[in-house]
Design a protein around this motif. Sequence first.
Motif, short mmCIF file in Angstrom:
data_model
loop_
_atom_site.label_atom_id
_atom_site.label_comp_id
_atom_site.label_asym_id
_atom_site.label_seq_id
_atom_site.Cartn_x
_atom_site.Cartn_y
_atom_site.Cartn_z
N LEU A 160 14.36 15.47 0.99
CA LEU A 160 16.03 14.66 0.67
C LEU A 160 15.85 13.10 0.81
O LEU A 160 16.45 12.52 0.40
CB LEU A 160 16.61 15.13 2.06
CG LEU A 160 17.22 16.58 2.08
CD1 LEU A 160 18.22 16.78 3.22
CD2 LEU A 160 17.53 17.09 0.75
N LEU A 161 14.21 12.61 1.04
CA LEU A 161 13.92 11.18 1.21
C LEU A 161 13.78 10.57 -0.30
O LEU A 161 12.75 11.23 -0.81
CB LEU A 161 13.16 10.99 2.20
CG LEU A 161 13.77 10.96 3.73
CD1 LEU A 161 12.69 10.67 4.69
CD2 LEU A 161 15.08 10.18 3.89
N ARG A 162 13.88 9.49 -0.46
CA ARG A 162 13.05 8.75 -1.30
C ARG A 162 11.87 8.20 -0.85
O ARG A 162 10.72 8.42 -1.68
CB ARG A 162 14.11 7.58 -1.73
CG ARG A 162 13.47 6.52 -2.62
CD ARG A 162 14.34 5.25 -2.91
NE ARG A 162 13.85 4.29 -3.88
CZ ARG A 162 14.16 2.99 -4.13
NH1 ARG A 162 15.22 2.68 -3.24
NH2 ARG A 162 13.67 2.19 -4.88
N ALA A 163 11.73 7.58 0.19
CA ALA A 163 10.41 7.04 0.64
C ALA A 163 10.80 6.78 2.12
O ALA A 163 11.78 6.84 2.70
CB ALA A 163 9.87 5.95 -0.01
N ARG A 164 9.39 6.56 2.70
CA ARG A 164 9.28 6.11 4.32
C ARG A 164 8.25 5.11 4.42
O ARG A 164 7.15 5.11 3.81
CB ARG A 164 8.64 7.31 5.08
CG ARG A 164 9.83 8.47 5.16
CD ARG A 164 9.23 10.01 5.81
NE ARG A 164 8.41 10.27 4.44
CZ ARG A 164 7.09 11.34 4.85
NH1 ARG A 164 6.93 11.15 5.94
NH2 ARG A 164 6.80 11.86 3.59
N GLN A 165 8.89 4.05 5.10
CA GLN A 165 8.16 2.76 5.51
C GLN A 165 7.33 3.33 6.77
O GLN A 165 7.81 3.97 7.77
CB GLN A 165 8.84 1.64 5.78
CG GLN A 165 7.91 0.58 6.16
CD GLN A 165 8.59 -0.80 6.46
OE1 GLN A 165 9.77 -0.85 6.05
NE2 GLN A 165 7.98 -1.65 7.06
N ILE A 218 5.02 5.72 2.18
CA ILE A 218 4.85 7.10 1.62
C ILE A 218 6.01 7.41 0.64
O ILE A 218 7.30 7.18 1.14
CB ILE A 218 4.65 8.24 2.58
CG1 ILE A 218 3.43 8.00 3.16
CG2 ILE A 218 4.46 9.83 1.88
CD1 ILE A 218 3.28 8.92 4.58
N ILE A 219 5.96 7.53 -0.58
CA ILE A 219 6.76 7.76 -1.48
C ILE A 219 7.00 9.15 -1.68
O ILE A 219 6.32 9.91 -2.47
CB ILE A 219 6.55 7.13 -2.79
CG1 ILE A 219 6.20 5.61 -2.57
CG2 ILE A 219 7.67 7.23 -3.80
CD1 ILE A 219 5.63 4.84 -3.93
N LEU A 228 0.81 -1.09 -0.12
CA LEU A 228 0.26 0.06 -0.19
C LEU A 228 0.92 1.19 0.11
O LEU A 228 1.79 1.25 0.77
CB LEU A 228 -0.93 -0.16 1.32
CG LEU A 228 -1.80 1.21 1.45
CD1 LEU A 228 -2.91 1.16 0.50
CD2 LEU A 228 -2.40 1.08 2.82
N ALA A 229 0.74 2.24 -0.93
CA ALA A 229 1.52 3.40 -1.22
C ALA A 229 0.71 4.47 -1.54
O ALA A 229 -0.23 4.61 -2.18
CB ALA A 229 2.78 2.91 -2.02
#
Length: 267
Positions: A163-168, A218-219, A142-143
């Motif tokens: 600065l982030l690619r994504a977060r779990q 979250i991407i 789920l994203a």
Amino acid sequence: MSLILKLTRHLARICGFPAQPKSRRSPVGPTGRPKVLIIGIYMAQKSNYVEHLVKVFGSGRCVSIEQRWVCVMGEPPSEEVRLVTAETLKALKPKWQIINDLITPDDLVNFDYFLFSDDDVLIADDFVDSFFAEQQQLGFALAQPARTWRSFTDHEIVRRRPLLRARQTNFVEGGPVVSFRRDLLSLVYPFSLESPMGWGYDLTWPIIARSRELPIGIIDCVPVDHSLRPRGALYRDQEQLALMSAYLAHRPHVGPGEVQALIRKFW
């Protein structure tokens, strides 16, 4: 909303800064050409971005896309939109009832991902290839794309971290754009109509995903801009809050602290 955020959003509109977000990563698509069903709803009598969305969603090079849109209270604005409009409604109908009606049992066999979209977001030109490449590589069942700095938000966790690619995370919001992998969708479909606008659904999904050890997240590097209409512009908040409370009363769900919790960062 903070005073600083209000001022910066106002200045952006005055100065005409572009609202359409940009992906931070190169549009290297997912492998295996996954099949994606996109279901969207547009309010024909309200300002919307449906023409932009239909065009961008249809432009993916590494993903096989089928779009099914529902037009509410009006007519499709163009021939391109008409060709992907599956139904035209003369009156308002709850969002998740529409989604239930547009998904068939065969779809759960034929498609790898299911993306649900509102009509009031702007997305980058490379959104399709970039977003599904990230969801696939990160393994998120789920994203959601993060929201840009000028977007309306109810939960700070969904705002983009540049600065982030994504977060779990322990939470993925049910709109304005959300994507299910087939294995998780099969666990929650058909969606309950106890809270048919979807309020509270996204508080139960993390519990279901966790029970099957399916990561969600979250991407950040492929965001959306959600600044056209605030939540609740088309319906009564108090009524939806009451329905949400009744829906959650007998279902396991994440609490406020878990909603904001961060499990892992991806750089």
